[in-house]
Structure formats: C-alpha cells, structure tokens
Design an enzyme around this catalytic site. Structure first.
Site, PDB file in Angstrom:
ATOM      1  N   TYR A  95       1.110  -1.610   0.143  1.00 15.99           N
ATOM      2  CA  TYR A  95       0.360   0.102  -0.503  1.00 15.99           C
ATOM      3  C   TYR A  95       0.959   1.508   0.115  1.00 15.99           C
ATOM      4  CZ  TYR A  95      -3.565   3.276   1.813  1.00 15.99           C
ATOM      5  OH  TYR A  95      -4.170   4.368   1.630  1.00 15.99           O
ATOM      6  N   LYS A 124       1.615   4.233  -2.866  1.00 15.33           N
ATOM      7  CA  LYS A 124       1.340   5.553  -2.613  1.00 15.33           C
ATOM      8  C   LYS A 124       2.655   6.682  -3.149  1.00 15.33           C
ATOM      9  CE  LYS A 124      -2.616   5.211  -1.132  1.00 15.33           C
ATOM     10  NZ  LYS A 124      -4.169   6.070  -2.051  1.00 15.33           N
TER      11      LYS A 124
END
Length: 309
Positions: A218, A222
């Site tokens: 994750y 980003k």
C-alpha cells in the site's frame, strides 16, 4: 513554493500522523468564508462511500453545478445521487460506472468525460488496501497496485488533456486534477526498486507474508503517486491545469481496513475512535487542495493544509 523546490526534509509518516491527530478540523482560512463551486463541473471517483461520499455531499452544500459520481456499484451510486438530488435541487448529479481494476472501464470513463460540455475539477479518490494477496482478473496485476497506481496513473494521463480542453474558465480559474495520496508513501522501503522488469515485480505472491507486506505494498503504491504527480506537473502548465496530491489524514469509516479481522480489527476500531478524522473533516482537505490553493501546489503534496517537502 511547490514540494519539488523546497529543501529536503526527513519525511516521516509518523510525524504526519501526529500532526493529523491534533489538527482534525480545517483552519478557519479554509472554512470561513467557504468557497463556491457554482458553475463548476466536478468528477469524483470512489464517490459512493467514505471520504468520497462526504466530499460529494460537501460540494453540494457549496453550490456545485454539476457533480459526476464515478463508482463501482451503480446501484449504490444511484442511491447517493437520489439522496443529493432530493436535498440539493440546483445541483445536477450524474453517475458513471468505474471499475478501477479494469483498463476498459477506465478508458470508457474518459470517453464519457470527453463528451461533456465542461469539466473543471477531477479528484481521484478511489483507492484500495488489502490484507490478503489478490489479483485483478482483467489485468493479472496485484489488486492494490492495479487500483492505487496503474489505473490511477492511466486515468490521470488520459484526463489531463480533457481537463485542459473542457475547463471553461481556465484563464481565471485553471482546471484541477487532485489525486488522493498518503503519507505512508514517505516510509515505503520499495525493496523491488531495482527489479527488471519492474512492473511485474509488484505482483509476485511470494512477496506477501502478512500485514507488514500488505502495508508495504500500500505504501509503495502511494510513493509512486508522488512520482506520478511530479511528472504530470511537467506535462501541463499550472495556468491550464493545477495538478497536486492531497493527504486526507487518518480517517475512520473509509472501508480501507475492511479486510482486517480478529484482534487487528479491534485495534483499528479503537485507534479510529481515538485519533481518526471523520470523513467530513477529511473532505475539507480536498476542498483546500482544489479550491483554496493555487499554482504553488502544482506538482506538490498537500498534507495538513500545507505543502509538504
């Protein structure tokens, strides 16, 4: 100054988290007087739940003329549209299908936008966080990487020229492309950064060994959005379209942690209750990034209502 022109710092998601937990509400410069979105057409992805839904409701209170909800579930999107139309009679609300795990769906959304008479603001809010490894059936890529980066990047690149053409008042008010990021990208280790070829290395099941691996996946998606925004900002002048990345803060009721179970689920619930922003509070960070900021945020990361180096 934009993020790229600021002096290097020692970035830390923990520092951002501490700031977020003590600055849940927008500064008075954002909320008073509130901006108006009259005569604006705004597209929001992931608008049927969480921050996206709260942002759609907030825009309606701020007199947005045309609101486009890009959603995975057309049924849920239609329910949200009906709710908004019932309360805000002067806002036109449309629902467009969008499956971020499908390139065909992404391209279909862009074609729909290209047929619009006007498009002023796009906020790419749709995102995903999985505890377990899953692949996107239509692409074969790991699902978080597909949704958070690959499809977001494709959608950004394809919508940028549409915004440039369709923004009706870009001489006085440029088009806006805002992507929702996360300070967790600041701590991503990116262990596969030297892999050749690179893209397939994000989708190897062997790299997933539990919560730490899913958190890293994750975070690195980003991190890649930081790079994407910097490159997009090189493709368009801020007088035409302002491109930036916004951190909504640690927010409860977003659905990102829906895969958690057992003790982890209980811990997440407690932390949310103690320090998380509400989706309504987080939605104001979007307003700040797209309405209260100008060319200084072009190519920048906006976190806690300030440009983060």
């Amino acid at each position: 100054m934009s993020s790229i022109t600021l002096n290097p710092s020692e970035p830390s998601s923990f520092k951002c988290f501490v700031r977020m937990s003590t600055t849940k509400n927008a500064p008075t410069t954002v909320t008073s007087p509130p901006p108006s979105f009259a005569r604006k057409t705004v597209l929001i992805t992931g608008a049927s739940s969480g921050i996206g839904l709260s942002f759609a409701r907030l825009l309606a209170t701020l007199q947005v003329s045309h609101l486009i909800l890009a959603v995975r579930s057309m049924q849920r999107g239609s329910e949200v549209a009906a709710e908004l139309k019932k309360t805000f009679h002067n806002t036109k609300v449309d629902v467009y299908p969008l499956d971020m795990s499908s390139y065909d769906s992404v391209q279909d959304l862009v074609r729909r936008c290209d047929r619009l008479p006007q498009l002023d603001i796009v906020i790419l809010n749709a995102g995903l966080a999985n505890i377990d490894y899953k692949t996107s059936p239509s692409t074969g890529h790991e699902e978080v990487f597909q949704v958070n980066y690959l499809s977001t990047a494709l959608l950004s690149i394809l919508l940028l020229p549409v915004l440039r053409r369709k923004c009706k008042d870009n001489r006085n008010s440029p088009g806006r492309l805002t992507i929702v990021g996360s300070a967790l990208g600041l701590d991503a280790k990116f262990p596969n950064r030297n892999a050749v070829p690179l893209l397939p290395s994000f989708s190897k099941p062997s790299t997933w060994t539990g919560l730490s691996s899913s958190s890293e996946q994750y975070g690195v998606t980003k991190l890649l959005l930081f790079v994407l925004v910097l490159r997009l900002a090189e493709m368009v002048r801020p007088e035409e379209v302002i491109v930036n990345l916004v951190e909504p803060g640690f927010t409860g009721s977003t659905g990102l942690g829906r895969g958690a179970s057992g003790v982890l689920k209980s811990v997440v619930a407690i932390v949310h209750k103690l320090v998380a922003r509400s989706p309504e509070q987080a939605a104001w960070t979007y307003v700040d990034a797209i309405a209260m900021r100008g060319a200084e945020t072009h190519g920048s990361f906006v976190c806690n209502w300030e440009i983060y180096p």
